[in-house]
Design a protein around this motif. Structure first.
Motif, PDB file in Angstrom:
ATOM      1  N   VAL A 146      15.127  24.617 -25.442  1.00 16.62           N
ATOM      2  CA  VAL A 146      15.915  23.389 -25.549  1.00 16.62           C
ATOM      3  C   VAL A 146      16.871  23.239 -24.356  1.00 16.62           C
ATOM      4  O   VAL A 146      17.034  22.159 -23.802  1.00 16.62           O
ATOM      5  CB  VAL A 146      16.691  23.345 -26.891  1.00 16.62           C
ATOM      6  N   SER A 147      17.484  24.361 -23.935  1.00 23.98           N
ATOM      7  CA  SER A 147      18.406  24.279 -22.795  1.00 23.98           C
ATOM      8  C   SER A 147      17.699  23.793 -21.541  1.00 23.98           C
ATOM      9  O   SER A 147      18.212  22.966 -20.795  1.00 23.98           O
ATOM     10  CB  SER A 147      19.017  25.646 -22.495  1.00 23.98           C
ATOM     11  N   LYS A 186      19.928  22.560 -30.710  1.00 26.19           N
ATOM     12  CA  LYS A 186      19.994  23.909 -30.163  1.00 26.19           C
ATOM     13  C   LYS A 186      20.877  24.802 -31.038  1.00 26.19           C
ATOM     14  O   LYS A 186      20.517  25.925 -31.368  1.00 26.19           O
ATOM     15  CB  LYS A 186      20.556  23.834 -28.739  1.00 26.19           C
ATOM     16  N   GLU A 214      15.403  32.111 -25.111  1.00 27.39           N
ATOM     17  CA  GLU A 214      16.614  31.353 -25.370  1.00 27.39           C
ATOM     18  C   GLU A 214      17.270  31.752 -26.691  1.00 27.39           C
ATOM     19  O   GLU A 214      18.488  31.860 -26.781  1.00 27.39           O
ATOM     20  CB  GLU A 214      16.291  29.857 -25.391  1.00 27.39           C
TER      21      GLU A 214
END
Lengths: 305, 277
Positions: A146-147, A186, A214
């Motif tokens: 997501v980042s 997130k 992540e």
């Protein structure tokens, strides 16, 4: 020697028929800003950023459910839509190998590379490869994190603002709002995964590396070391051993992939198979990335509880 | 190049001919298809269809060897491997230990297996899957020049060898009696096919290359009464199938290579119905 005329005549008529049909075909042209995206996640990203802008048309180049672009080859129609467009949004990081020829041939096409500034994971090379002049040294599935996806949104927005400055305000607004939603997503994933007791998983291939990295999932091993390369008999044995050793409870595969080997491994090791979608296919809807990620999260919760 | 582009646009004032890649593809087809028609007519006549098919398969091994040696231009390793392959195949074939189709099958399957083994160890077959189906739309201007040179060389060889090849195809012992060096000529022809197949496979693909070589010639054979007709029809069929195939593939938005093959297939079917009995 009547035949001497008949056959060339038939061929000539055939050519003329084809030409007549061809001359009747008209490709539509419009005054809109045509933006082409290389594949599904880029399409969803660009849809979000351009939401509500009237004179922009976003087209996804590779329709259908091709999950990875490694084996893609363009049809004439796709080629035309590409040459006709004003900008091409790509994932970058070696994902669009099939476009390298096109891109070098049509240098006036504006390319928006969304992978700018994203730290790439090196591919696990267990063979001695000769990678000279090749692009696939890195894992290119950056958008599954997501980042990274947020970073890609920023890059695409930057590119669109540069090309179409009169709509800059809208792009920036859309992007800000979308990123806000993504940040929430997130956090949600982070919190959920943190609370899970067992974080060891086995994946089918490299598409979930960024996601695992992540959110702190531990990918013990992969069934396909390299894309499209089936595990050999000895590798299967090795994988089964590792699964038992690390107390792995699930094998994560990609929806729509042939998972025969994963099924063999799962049966042998006595674990279950779970399907995740690396957001490479879905409905043509701008909320799809978030929706698919939430669905993935549910599956992970179920798999690792 | 600009001049040629303008000429194409003038002769074919169609909307999609404005695109450079369509012009490139058209030029490439105008070179490749007569080339294939001509060489194909010789292949069919000398009963070497399986030979060229096996050569197509050997491309995979050539690519694998190129990947291992780190040669960035696979064409080179492919051509070298294919030439060795063709000469070795001819040599063993002439030993007459088994029938030709058996020996060709042995070569064909071993080379594809070898290619797969090497690629599974050194880099995965998926990266090279473009070679399976090919992509005529990716042809560039410099590659068209290379094809043109190939066409000229083929024409020269054809002028020199066509009579000998015809004699060999009708009667090998007669050819020997006439003092024709059968093996040398077979080798030269084999090498010609090898180079042609390897240099065009990137656009045509391993799976389809033989169809494009064989079908026009086979269709021409159905209806022609003599060698002259046969060669001319073969080239003509190939050219028309290539040209209309490219345009139809554009109109219906389907893959180009397979469309050309399908049209050639229809030509074969039609000529079969009206064949010379």
């Amino acid at each position: 020697m009547k035949k001497n005329i008949v056959i060339p005549a038939i061929l000539a008529i055939w050519v003329i028929i084809v030409l007549v049909i061809a001359s009747m075909v008209e490709t539509k042209r419009d005054e809109k800003l045509n933006i082409t995206t290389s594949f599904y996640p880029m399409y969803v990203a660009t849809l979000n950023i351009t939401d509500g802008v009237e004179d922009v048309e976003v087209t996804n180049l590779t329709k259908g459910t091709t999950s990875c672009l490694h084996e893609y080859s363009l049809t004439t129609e796709e080629m035309v839509s590409l040459v006709d467009s004003d900008a091409l949004v790509i994932n970058g990081a070696g994902m669009e190998g099939f476009l390298s020829n096109v891109i070098s041939n049509y240098s006036n096409l504006e390319i928006i590379d969304s992978s700018k500034g994203i730290e790439l994971i090196e591919m696990e090379c267990h063979h001695n490869h000769n990678h000279e002049g090749e692009e696939e040294e890195h894992n290119s599935h950056i958008f599954v994190s997501v980042s990274n996806y947020i970073r890609q949104i920023e890059n695409i927005t930057e590119g669109l603002v540069r090309i179409d400055s009169k709509n800059a305000e809208v792009y920036l607004n859309n992007s800000r709002e979308y990123i806000k939603e993504l940040e929430e997503l997130k956090k949600e994933i982070e919190n959920t995964i943190k609370s899970l007791p067992n974080k060891n998983i086995v994946t089918f291939h490299e598409s979930f590396d960024y996601f695992a990295h992540e959110f702190g999932l531990n990918v013990v091993t992969k069934i396909e070391k390299e894309h499209g390369e089936a595990a050999s008999a000895s590798e299967i044995v090795h994988i089964v051993k590792e699964i038992k050793e690390h107390n792995v409870k699930c094998i994560v595969v990609e929806a729509g992939y042939n998972v025969n080997i994963a099924a063999t491994v799962a049966k042998e090791a006595g674990v279950k198979i779970y399907e995740l979608n690396p957001v490479t296919s879905g409905k043509n809807n701008k909320d799809e990335y978030i929706k698919i990620m939430r669905e993935n999260l549910e599956v992970i919760k179920e798999a690792l509880k | 190049m600009e001049l040629i582009y303008n000429i194409i646009e003038f002769i074919l004032p169609l909307e999609f001919m404005e695109y450079d890649f369509m012009k490139n593809a058209l030029l490439a087809i105008f070179i490749i298809s007569p080339l294939f028609g001509l060489v194909g007519s010789m292949i069919v006549n000398n009963k070497m269809s399986f030979f060229s098919d096996a050569l197509g398969h050997s491309a995979l091994t050539g690519i694998a060897i190129g990947a291992i040696l780190g040669i960035s231009n696979y064409s080179l390793s492919m051509v070298i491997f294919a030439v060795i392959f063709a000469i070795l195949l001819n040599y063993i074939k002439n030993k007459k230990t088994a029938s030709t189709d058996t020996i060709i099958s042995v070569f064909s399957s071993v080379s594809i297996a070898l290619g797969l083994v090497l690629l599974s160890k050194y880099g995965g077959i998926n990266k090279y899957s473009q070679y399976l189906v090919g992509d005529i739309l990716s042809v560039t201007a410099s590659e068209i020049l290379m094809l043109l040179i190939m066409l000229i060389i083929t024409l020269l060889i054809w002028c020199k060898l066509s009579n000998e090849l015809i004699t060999i195809s009708t009667d090998v012992s007669l050819a020997r009696a006439k003092g024709i060096k059968v093996q040398v000529i077979e080798n030269v022809f084999g090498v010609l096919i090898a180079v042609l197949v390897m240099l065009t496979i990137k656009w045509v693909g391993i799976l389809l290359i033989n169809a494009l070589l064989i079908l026009p010639a086979a269709a021409a054979r159905n209806i022609s009464g003599n060698m002259r007709e046969y060669t001319i029809y073969s080239i003509l069929f190939s050219l028309v199938a290539g040209f209309t195939g490219l345009i139809l593939s554009y109109i219906f938005a389907v893959a180009t290579g397979p469309t050309i093959v399908v049209i050639s297939g229809i030509m074969y079917a039609v000529t079969f119905v009206f064949r010379k009995k």
